[in-house]
Design a protein around this motif. Structure first.
Motif, mmCIF file in Angstrom:
data_model
loop_
_atom_site.group_PDB
_atom_site.id
_atom_site.type_symbol
_atom_site.label_atom_id
_atom_site.label_comp_id
_atom_site.label_asym_id
_atom_site.label_seq_id
_atom_site.Cartn_x
_atom_site.Cartn_y
_atom_site.Cartn_z
ATOM 1 N N GLN A 250 0.819 -1.205 0.000
ATOM 2 C CA GLN A 250 0.000 0.000 0.000
ATOM 3 C C GLN A 250 0.857 1.260 0.000
ATOM 4 O O GLN A 250 0.537 2.236 -0.689
ATOM 5 C CB GLN A 250 -0.947 -0.009 1.205
ATOM 6 N N ALA A 251 1.950 1.230 0.767
ATOM 7 C CA ALA A 251 2.821 2.410 0.807
ATOM 8 C C ALA A 251 3.427 2.678 -0.571
ATOM 9 O O ALA A 251 3.519 3.829 -1.010
ATOM 10 C CB ALA A 251 3.914 2.218 1.850
ATOM 11 N N ASP A 252 3.842 1.606 -1.267
ATOM 12 C CA ASP A 252 4.419 1.782 -2.601
ATOM 13 C C ASP A 252 3.383 2.343 -3.573
ATOM 14 O O ASP A 252 3.684 3.243 -4.379
ATOM 15 C CB ASP A 252 4.954 0.451 -3.132
ATOM 16 N N ARG A 253 2.175 1.798 -3.516
ATOM 17 C CA ARG A 253 1.125 2.261 -4.434
ATOM 18 C C ARG A 253 0.758 3.712 -4.161
ATOM 19 O O ARG A 253 0.650 4.532 -5.081
ATOM 20 C CB ARG A 253 -0.109 1.369 -4.310
ATOM 21 N N VAL A 257 1.375 6.931 -6.785
ATOM 22 C CA VAL A 257 0.285 7.799 -7.240
ATOM 23 C C VAL A 257 0.484 9.226 -6.746
ATOM 24 O O VAL A 257 0.320 10.194 -7.497
ATOM 25 C CB VAL A 257 -1.076 7.246 -6.766
ATOM 26 N N SER A 258 0.855 9.386 -5.473
ATOM 27 C CA SER A 258 1.025 10.728 -4.928
ATOM 28 C C SER A 258 2.227 11.435 -5.562
ATOM 29 O O SER A 258 2.208 12.657 -5.735
ATOM 30 C CB SER A 258 1.186 10.674 -3.403
ATOM 31 N N SER A 259 3.267 10.681 -5.927
ATOM 32 C CA SER A 259 4.424 11.302 -6.592
ATOM 33 C C SER A 259 4.027 11.861 -7.951
ATOM 34 O O SER A 259 4.415 12.977 -8.311
ATOM 35 C CB SER A 259 5.550 10.279 -6.757
ATOM 36 N N ILE A 260 3.246 11.076 -8.705
ATOM 37 C CA ILE A 260 2.766 11.560 -10.003
ATOM 38 C C ILE A 260 1.909 12.809 -9.810
ATOM 39 O O ILE A 260 2.050 13.814 -10.528
ATOM 40 C CB ILE A 260 1.959 10.463 -10.724
ATOM 41 N N GLY A 261 1.024 12.752 -8.818
ATOM 42 C CA GLY A 261 0.173 13.916 -8.549
ATOM 43 C C GLY A 261 0.970 15.128 -8.135
ATOM 44 O O GLY A 261 0.665 16.263 -8.540
ATOM 45 N N PHE A 262 2.015 14.905 -7.333
ATOM 46 C CA PHE A 262 2.852 16.019 -6.872
ATOM 47 C C PHE A 262 3.583 16.673 -8.046
ATOM 48 O O PHE A 262 3.671 17.900 -8.146
ATOM 49 C CB PHE A 262 3.852 15.489 -5.839
ATOM 50 N N ILE A 263 4.085 15.841 -8.959
ATOM 51 C CA ILE A 263 4.777 16.383 -10.137
ATOM 52 C C ILE A 263 3.819 17.217 -10.988
ATOM 53 O O ILE A 263 4.156 18.329 -11.429
ATOM 54 C CB ILE A 263 5.391 15.230 -10.950
ATOM 55 N N LEU A 264 2.623 16.689 -11.207
ATOM 56 C CA LEU A 264 1.640 17.431 -12.003
ATOM 57 C C LEU A 264 1.258 18.740 -11.320
ATOM 58 O O LEU A 264 1.091 19.776 -11.984
ATOM 59 C CB LEU A 264 0.392 16.569 -12.228
ATOM 60 N N LEU A 265 1.137 18.700 -9.991
ATOM 61 C CA LEU A 265 0.778 19.914 -9.248
ATOM 62 C C LEU A 265 1.848 20.990 -9.432
ATOM 63 O O LEU A 265 1.533 22.164 -9.686
ATOM 64 C CB LEU A 265 0.613 19.567 -7.767
ATOM 65 N N LEU A 266 3.122 20.603 -9.298
ATOM 66 C CA LEU A 266 4.189 21.586 -9.448
ATOM 67 C C LEU A 266 4.293 22.102 -10.884
ATOM 68 O O LEU A 266 4.607 23.272 -11.106
ATOM 69 C CB LEU A 266 5.519 20.977 -9.011
ATOM 70 N N LEU A 267 4.026 21.229 -11.849
ATOM 71 C CA LEU A 267 4.034 21.697 -13.233
ATOM 72 C C LEU A 267 2.933 22.721 -13.476
ATOM 73 O O LEU A 267 3.145 23.729 -14.174
ATOM 74 C CB LEU A 267 3.861 20.500 -14.184
ATOM 75 N N LEU A 268 1.749 22.475 -12.885
ATOM 76 C CA LEU A 268 0.658 23.445 -13.021
ATOM 77 C C LEU A 268 0.980 24.741 -12.289
ATOM 78 O O LEU A 268 0.630 25.837 -12.742
ATOM 79 C CB LEU A 268 -0.645 22.853 -12.479
ATOM 80 N N ALA A 735 0.551 18.369 0.386
ATOM 81 C CA ALA A 735 0.407 17.588 1.622
ATOM 82 C C ALA A 735 -0.908 16.819 1.634
ATOM 83 O O ALA A 735 -0.962 15.641 2.013
ATOM 84 C CB ALA A 735 0.507 18.503 2.840
ATOM 85 N N LEU A 736 -1.997 17.478 1.202
ATOM 86 C CA LEU A 736 -3.296 16.803 1.171
ATOM 87 C C LEU A 736 -3.293 15.655 0.175
ATOM 88 O O LEU A 736 -3.943 14.625 0.401
ATOM 89 C CB LEU A 736 -4.397 17.803 0.803
ATOM 90 N N LEU A 737 -2.576 15.820 -0.905
ATOM 91 C CA LEU A 737 -2.500 14.758 -1.904
ATOM 92 C C LEU A 737 -1.865 13.502 -1.314
ATOM 93 O O LEU A 737 -2.414 12.391 -1.434
ATOM 94 C CB LEU A 737 -1.684 15.244 -3.107
ATOM 95 N N VAL A 738 -0.737 13.683 -0.660
ATOM 96 C CA VAL A 738 -0.021 12.529 -0.103
ATOM 97 C C VAL A 738 -0.768 11.938 1.084
ATOM 98 O O VAL A 738 -1.072 10.731 1.131
ATOM 99 C CB VAL A 738 1.408 12.934 0.316
ATOM 100 N N PHE A 739 -1.097 12.789 2.051
ATOM 101 C CA PHE A 739 -1.664 12.271 3.295
ATOM 102 C C PHE A 739 -3.149 11.961 3.168
ATOM 103 O O PHE A 739 -3.668 11.128 3.911
ATOM 104 C CB PHE A 739 -1.385 13.263 4.423
ATOM 105 N N GLY A 740 -3.819 12.584 2.225
ATOM 106 C CA GLY A 740 -5.208 12.200 1.968
ATOM 107 C C GLY A 740 -5.289 10.779 1.457
ATOM 108 O O GLY A 740 -6.190 10.018 1.824
ATOM 109 N N MET A 741 -4.329 10.377 0.611
ATOM 110 C CA MET A 741 -4.309 9.004 0.136
ATOM 111 C C MET A 741 -3.941 8.033 1.261
ATOM 112 O O MET A 741 -4.488 6.935 1.355
ATOM 113 C CB MET A 741 -3.330 8.867 -1.032
#
Length: 780
Positions: A250-253, A257-268, A735-741
């Motif tokens: 679960q931690a890997d998954r 997912v959160s890493s991909i989301g974090f990258i997209l967030l910073l790009l936006l 933070a919400l992206l990572v810890f919300g998941m």
């Protein structure tokens, strides 16, 4: 921008390559020196008393915690019996296992050099004499045995052991309430062939237990017909492997997912791939530096330390985000960072002070966590200050002009901010905590890693079928030496039998079952007849029986040898296959010897406790579950005390840095209120607070401190206020992206951290805005 304040492209590339080279060296050091441990006792407090230290040892290395329950099914009983014999033979030759029991008679259970000692070990001579009537009765029984299906097994034993003392000892050494026997091994209807396998590895070492389980699986598959058989496993070690795999999966998954989301967030947020890659350098530097510090500081690094450390190190991602968001168009990157540095330095120092509470706890795992996180934050912070600005692009897009950001700042400035708001939140928080249902603290360790109901049912079923020892209760016998423990064990035997008859427990594995005291051995030795007397009695007993006169010469020789043997002590007994079993039951502690008695099927703990109480202190009933939870309570108390000291240091640090108690109030008040508000909401929801909630609260407080520090800053510049809001929103969303998941995880530890930090981020953000002193009226 002055030429002296910038680097040429070649110089920037050289600096970037040098930085990457340093990271590569750190990565190489980590790859060579990092060997993560899986022993969960690293996250338990060190025992302060002999009993507490014993509890910690038994949790990981006690016989019950190292026991695997094995069932082989899916074939006819005769085939299962053959598989059981083959698997037992393979596992006994494997150093990963200290004991393998499948119900078969093991002629090698006592080393051949110790075989004459069987007359000192067996209880026969306590009630019988080797005289003619007894021997005649035994020989008549052997004649009947030779006409039974067991003749093939018994015939080789009779010349040396006509009274079958080895079989009596084997029965005495067999666990109570054993399953039915088919073809000499345990085969229970519906369960198949059953085995008890004790590993050498501690029960709380998932990596070593996984290797032990893999060894059992591969050994079975290598047997003829083993590939088609069904293998079922259970026990503490198996459970630790299951939970470790689930948590890692679960931690890997979630991490992916959160890493991909974090990258997209910073790009936006920044519309720049280069800035995104550069912003990752300080965080990666901090992580690698933290791991290197761990490998240099501690002999072993726990895997949980790394997992939690990377989570706590998430605070460091804010440092480059602040630099990127606060950069003005055309502004020198060094000047921009220099303007932010006092607040960033205050935030770094404050976070390090909070994490110092972990080091002060005195718990190995948390001390590792503190070293990793503090080192990582310092390296990430200082590399953001002194290295990152030289690599950032000269031309940047100023975020303050974004239309949505202008509207968001206007909305934030127009929110009502009554002076009584903090007091209302405080009163509501206290009321919610006071009126919340259930217990405040979570002391049940099993609730932190709950297993599926079907696994628990299967474990209870196999444990009952095998008569396996209870993993919760132990009787602890205390004496000056090992012989004193054996004497005490012998005195307890009739009391334990009485408890069994009263159905208070199903059985107990006493040390004296394996090795009698010197006193008992001496009495049995003195009861052995001399050679002439035994030969005369044997000749009389053999009359009219179909045995040759000299058939039992080896028996006579063994008895004569036993008469002159030195008495058997625990050290000499350790040289045979049963020695490890006895050795696991005898422990040296603070100049005394403890005897550990494993219990089977404890139905009435109060009755067993009365047995211990009546011993005058020589015997104690140890409830591993209650003892571990009491240790946890003391552990939590130490952490809370350390956190109190850290809080006082934090108040002093913030006040000194801001040079104003009033400004410090505007930073500390929202952080404190938000922290207790998270506690209140979780308690109202029926959540009991565990150690992991405390860790998550400290992380959330570190994030909230950043928000409050930057919202409190008075710049008199509406554009700068918008940049502050932009940086904070990016930090909050990441933070919400990572810890919300994490909050959606089915693993309680991950869920506790995720939910607590996600709630904390929301509350810290909202209260930091609502309690900020500089709002409204200055928007451009």
């Amino acid at each position: 921008m002055s030429p002296s304040r910038t680097l040429s492209i070649r110089q920037r590339v050289a600096l970037a390559l040098a930085w990457l080279a340093v990271l590569a060296v750190l990565g190489w050091m980590v790859a060579r020196q990092l060997h993560p441990s899986g022993d969960l006792r690293e996250f338990m407090p060190k025992g302060q008393t002999p009993m507490q230290r014993l509890v910690l040892d038994e949790l990981g290395e006690g016989p019950g915690s190292r026991l695997l329950l094995v069932a082989i099914s899916g074939k006819p009983d005769e085939d299962l019996a053959e598989l059981s014999k083959g698997l037992t033979a393979k596992l006994k030759s494997d150093p990963r296992y200290s004991q393998v029991v499948n119900g078969s008679f093991d002629a090698g259970a006592l080393d051949s050099k110790l075989l004459p000692y069987r007359y000192l070990l067996s209880p026969t001579l306590d009630t019988q004499k080797f005289d003619a009537p007894f021997l005649a009765d035994q020989l008549q029984q052997r004649v009947a045995d030779l006409g039974s299906p067991a003749a093939g097994m018994l015939e080789p034993l009779l010349p040396r052991d006509p009274t079958l003392e080895m079989l009596k000892l084997a029965e005495r050494w067999t666990p109570p309430n054993m399953p039915p026997v088919v073809d000499g091994v345990w085969v229970a209807p519906g369960d198949g062939a059953l085995l008890l396998v004790q590993t050498r590895a501690p029960g709380f070492d998932p990596a070593a237990q996984e290797q032990a389980i893999a060894g059992i699986e591969s050994a079975l598959r290598a047997l003829p017909g083993g590939k088609d058989a069904k293998l079922t496993l259970s026990g503490p070690g198996y459970f630790s492997v299951i939970m470790s795999k689930q948590t890692k999966s679960q931690a890997d998954r979630i991490g992916f997912v959160s890493s991909i989301g974090f990258i997209l967030l910073l790009l936006l947020a920044y519309r720049s791939v280069g800035s995104l890659l550069l912003a990752g350098l300080p965080v990666v530097s901090g992580a690698l530096a933290g791991i290197v510090a761990l490998t240099l500081w501690f002999p072993q690094v726990h895997g949980i330390t790394l997992a939690f450390g990377f989570t706590l190190l998430g605070v460091a991602q804010e440092y480059p985000i602040r630099v990127l968001s606060h950069r003005r168009a055309g502004e020198d990157a060094l000047a921009s960072v220099r303007g932010l540095w006092p607040l960033l330095l205050t935030a770094i120092a404050s976070a390090c002070i909070a994490y110092l509470a972990f080091y002060a706890s005195g718990v190995g795992g948390l001390q590792q966590l503190a070293v990793f996180t503090i080192t990582g934050l310092l390296v990430a912070g200082f590399s953001t200050r002194y290295l990152l600005p030289w690599l950032l692009p000269v031309r940047v897009r100023d975020v303050e002009s974004m239309p949505w950001l202008v509207r968001a700042r206007h909305l934030a400035d127009t929110l009502p901010r009554p002076r009584w708001l903090p007091w209302l939140v405080a009163i509501a928080t206290v009321a919610m905590i006071a009126l919340a249902p259930g217990k405040f603290w979570q002391n049940d360790l099993s609730a932190l890693t709950p297993l599926p109901h079907d696994l628990l049912q299967r474990d209870a079923h196999l444990r009952a079928a095998l008569g396996a020892p209870d993993v919760r209760y132990l009787l602890v016998l205390q004496a000056a030496d090992s012989d004193g423990v054996l004497k005490l064990s012998e005195r307890l035997e009739p009391q334990v039998e009485a408890l069994q008859q009263a159905k208070a427990l199903d059985g107990a594995e006493l040390p004296s079952r394996y090795l009698p005291s010197m006193e008992i051995q001496r009495a049995r030795q003195q009861a052995l007849p001399d050679r002439a007397t035994l030969q005369a009695a044997l000749a009389q007993a053999q009359r009219d029986l179909p045995f040759k006169p000299d058939s039992f010469s080896p028996f006579v020789d063994d008895v004569e040898t036993a008469r002159a043997l030195p008495l058997l002590d625990a050290q000499r007994f350790a040289g045979n296959p049963l020695g490890e079993r006895l050795g696991a039951m005898l422990r040296n502690r603070d100049g005394k010897v403890l005897g550990l008695v494993t219990l089977n099927g404890v139905h009435d703990p109060a009755a067993v406790q009365r047995l211990a109480t009546d011993s005058g202190g020589a015997v104690q009933l140890l409830d591993l579950k209650d003892s571990a939870e009491s240790l946890l309570v003391g552990y939590r108390t130490r952490i809370l005390q350390a956190l109190l000291v850290a809080t006082l240091l934090l108040i002093a640090t913030i006040t000194f840095a801001l040079r104003s108690p009033r400004r410090a109030w505007h930073v500390l008040a929202p952080m404190t209120l938000a922290t207790f508000l998270v506690l209140a909401v979780e308690r109202v929801a029926g959540i009991e607070i565990s150690l992991f909630h405390l860790v998550a609260l400290i992380l959330a407080a570190g994030l909230g401190l950043h928000y409050a520090l930057f919202f409190e800053r008075e710049t008199g510049d509406p554009a700068e206020q918008r940049r502050t809001l932009h940086a904070t929103i990016v930090c909050v969303l990441s933070a919400l992206l990572v810890f919300g998941m994490l909050a959606l995880s089915s693993i309680p530890v991950l869920r506790a951290i995720g939910l607590t930090v996600a709630l904390g981020v929301l509350f810290h953000f909202c209260l930091s805005i609502l309690m900020a002193p500089h709002v409204g009226g200055d928007e451009a």
